[in-house]
Design an enzyme around this catalytic site. Structure first.
Site, PDB file in Angstrom:
ATOM      1  N   GLU A   1      -4.582  -9.579 -12.369  1.00  0.00           N
ATOM      2  CA  GLU A   1      -5.087  -9.370 -10.914  1.00  0.00           C
ATOM      3  C   GLU A   1      -6.597  -9.662 -11.240  1.00  0.00           C
ATOM      4  OE1 GLU A   1      -4.181  -6.393  -8.469  1.00  0.00           O
ATOM      5  OE2 GLU A   1      -1.851  -6.582  -8.550  1.00  0.00           O
ATOM      6  N   HIS A  54       4.147   2.474 -10.693  1.00  0.00           N
ATOM      7  CA  HIS A  54       4.295   0.929 -10.237  1.00  0.00           C
ATOM      8  C   HIS A  54       4.048  -0.005 -11.258  1.00  0.00           C
ATOM      9  CE1 HIS A  54       0.240   0.889  -9.010  1.00  0.00           C
ATOM     10  NE2 HIS A  54       0.400  -0.701  -8.818  1.00  0.00           N
ATOM     11  N   GLU A 107     -13.503  -3.770   1.239  1.00  0.00           N
ATOM     12  CA  GLU A 107     -12.232  -4.208   1.249  1.00  0.00           C
ATOM     13  C   GLU A 107     -12.060  -5.716   1.745  1.00  0.00           C
ATOM     14  OE1 GLU A 107      -8.286  -5.394   0.570  1.00  0.00           O
ATOM     15  OE2 GLU A 107      -9.202  -3.399  -0.123  1.00  0.00           O
ATOM     16  N   GLY A 115     -12.466  -2.332  -3.468  1.00  0.00           N
ATOM     17  CA  GLY A 115     -11.086  -2.686  -3.074  1.00  0.00           C
ATOM     18  C   GLY A 115     -10.463  -1.393  -2.659  1.00  0.00           C
ATOM     19  N   ASP A 166       3.224   5.974  -5.510  1.00  0.00           N
ATOM     20  CA  ASP A 166       2.855   6.369  -6.889  1.00  0.00           C
ATOM     21  C   ASP A 166       2.296   7.542  -7.130  1.00  0.00           C
ATOM     22  OD1 ASP A 166       2.472   5.936  -9.613  1.00  0.00           O
ATOM     23  OD2 ASP A 166       1.980   3.803  -9.630  1.00  0.00           O
ATOM     24  N   HIS A 172       0.712  -1.148   0.041  1.00  0.00           N
ATOM     25  CA  HIS A 172      -0.071   0.081  -0.076  1.00  0.00           C
ATOM     26  C   HIS A 172       0.843   1.277  -0.015  1.00  0.00           C
ATOM     27  CE1 HIS A 172      -3.778  -2.173   0.243  1.00  0.00           C
ATOM     28  NE2 HIS A 172      -3.274  -2.880   1.000  1.00  0.00           N
ATOM     29  N   ARG A 208      -0.164   7.800 -10.419  1.00  0.00           N
ATOM     30  CA  ARG A 208      -1.479   6.959  -9.977  1.00  0.00           C
ATOM     31  C   ARG A 208      -2.348   7.811  -8.993  1.00  0.00           C
ATOM     32  NH1 ARG A 208      -2.615   4.449  -5.160  1.00  0.00           N
ATOM     33  NH2 ARG A 208      -3.975   2.567  -5.302  1.00  0.00           N
ATOM     34  N   GLU A 218     -18.716  -9.448  -4.014  1.00  0.00           N
ATOM     35  CA  GLU A 218     -19.616 -10.399  -4.275  1.00  0.00           C
ATOM     36  C   GLU A 218     -20.069 -10.970  -3.238  1.00  0.00           C
ATOM     37  OE1 GLU A 218     -16.331 -10.217  -7.344  1.00  0.00           O
ATOM     38  OE2 GLU A 218     -16.385 -10.064  -5.274  1.00  0.00           O
TER      39      GLU A 218
END
Length: 367
Positions: free
Chosen positions: A127, A277, A74, A51, A24, A18, A27, A103
């Site tokens: 991913e 990254h 998360e 997420g 980054d 993290h 980003r 989900e």
């Protein structure tokens, strides 16, 4: 939870991962800029962060977007720390952290106005987190006025030269302390081509000024089925300058951009942009491909399909079945088919590289 999911989410219960992502700047600053410049669509709206990790995007939505409510979902144990961060910053009335897979959980509300997520992986789709975002879109996003941040994405490709890497890892064997070990060169080339090489390369290493578009994704309409088979078939014409300066192709460079709307903000992982990254993904050929005098390459096909071993990873293949037939020479690349499998070992290797990068930075700071 499947073993691949369990391994994936466990990998994100790592404070250094993290740290790497937050530091980054291209980003993180892109998300911050997108929220600030689109405050008018965030203000007084309900936001879902899929997420959320540390919750940094949820914090941006609450503070700079002036969102009325943010649900931060998360699946890793980092959710517990995200809850602490919310409490320590006095945002309990706005941000609610929910631990679990999107989900598997149920939001306390039927619809949200905006879904924000940083779901991208190497070459965009590594991913497999996009499927979770699409699930959230289908279940929770307002069908009429709902927005996704980002809303669009595009995967690009260009042939490239890797002269420095080739000298360092292949030609090295020509002279090892004065000894000829060139017999190892085929093995070295094969090893380099065995899996994608993730690294930042320079703009000058690209052999096309305008890259090939592999896939454009409208995230408001794309389906999981659309992600099961991605193929780009192209005929590449190299520019004259590149033909003069470079006599062969070592591989193909793949990268992506994402777009935030309605006021446009672009996050790019191109060699032309500030390093991220994600770097770029280089698909190395098993041997250099000589550039014909015309600069015209035969039909090149890039194919991406989810891996049978781990559905969160993709198998990437480059196929050049008619390699340089126009030169009427006998090339043993006629049936070149190279498949590069991103198995779990590759994932661990990529994460190890990231962790090593963080550790090196930390050591430099301590010194």
């Amino acid at each position: 939870m499947s073993s691949s999911d369990s391994t994936y989410f466990q990998s994100y219960f790592d404070v250094f991962v993290h740290e790497l992502m937050i530091k980054d700047k291209p980003r993180t600053d892109a998300y911050l800029k997108a929220i600030k410049e689109n405050q008018h669509v965030f203000k007084d709206k309900v936001v879902l962060d899929v997420g959320c990790g540390t919750g940094i995007l949820s914090f941006f939505a609450a503070k700079y977007g002036l969102a009325k409510k943010v649900y931060a979902v998360e699946a890793s144990e980092m959710a517990k720390y995200a809850s602490l961060f919310v409490e320590h910053n006095g945002l309990e009335d706005v941000i609610e952290v929910i631990e679990g897979k999107i989900e598997d959980i149920q939001l306390p509300i039927e619809k949200v106005d905006i879904i924000i997520s940083e779901w991208m992986g190497f070459y965009l789709l590594h991913e497999g987190m996009l499927e979770s975002v699409l699930y959230a879109r289908n279940k929770y996003l307002d069908k009429v006025n709902g927005l996704l941040f980002p809303s669009k994405a595009c995967i690009y490709m260009s042939p490239c030269e890797m002269n420095d890497l080739y000298k360092e890892r292949v030609e090295f064997w020509n002279d090892v302390y004065g000894f000829d070990m060139s017999a190892a060169i085929p093995l070295a080339m094969e090893t380099l081509a065995r899996k994608p090489y993730v690294e930042c390369i320079k703009q000058e290493q690209l052999l096309l000024k305008i890259p090939i578009i592999i896939k454009e994704l409208n995230l408001m309409t794309i389906t999981n089925e659309d992600l099961q088979f991605i193929q780009c078939e192209c005929y590449i014409q190299l520019e004259d300058n590149n033909i003069k300066q470079q006599n062969c192709i070592h591989g193909f460079c793949v990268w992506f951009d994402v777009l935030f709307e309605p006021k446009e903000v672009i996050l790019s992982t191109s060699p032309n942009a500030a390093p991220t990254h994600w770097k770029q993904t280089i698909i190395m050929l098993p041997q250099p491909l000589e550039i014909p005098k015309s600069g015209k390459l035969p039909k090149t096909i890039l194919t991406m399909t989810p891996s049978d071993v781990n559905p969160r990873h993709y198998d990437i293949s480059i196929d050049i079945p008619e390699a340089f037939a126009e030169e009427e020479e006998d090339y043993d690349l006629k049936d070149l088919i190279m498949k590069q499998f991103l198995n779990q070992e590759d994932e661990d290797s990529m994460q190890d590289d990231e962790e090593e990068e963080i550790n090196n930075e930390a050591e430099e700071k301590q010194q």
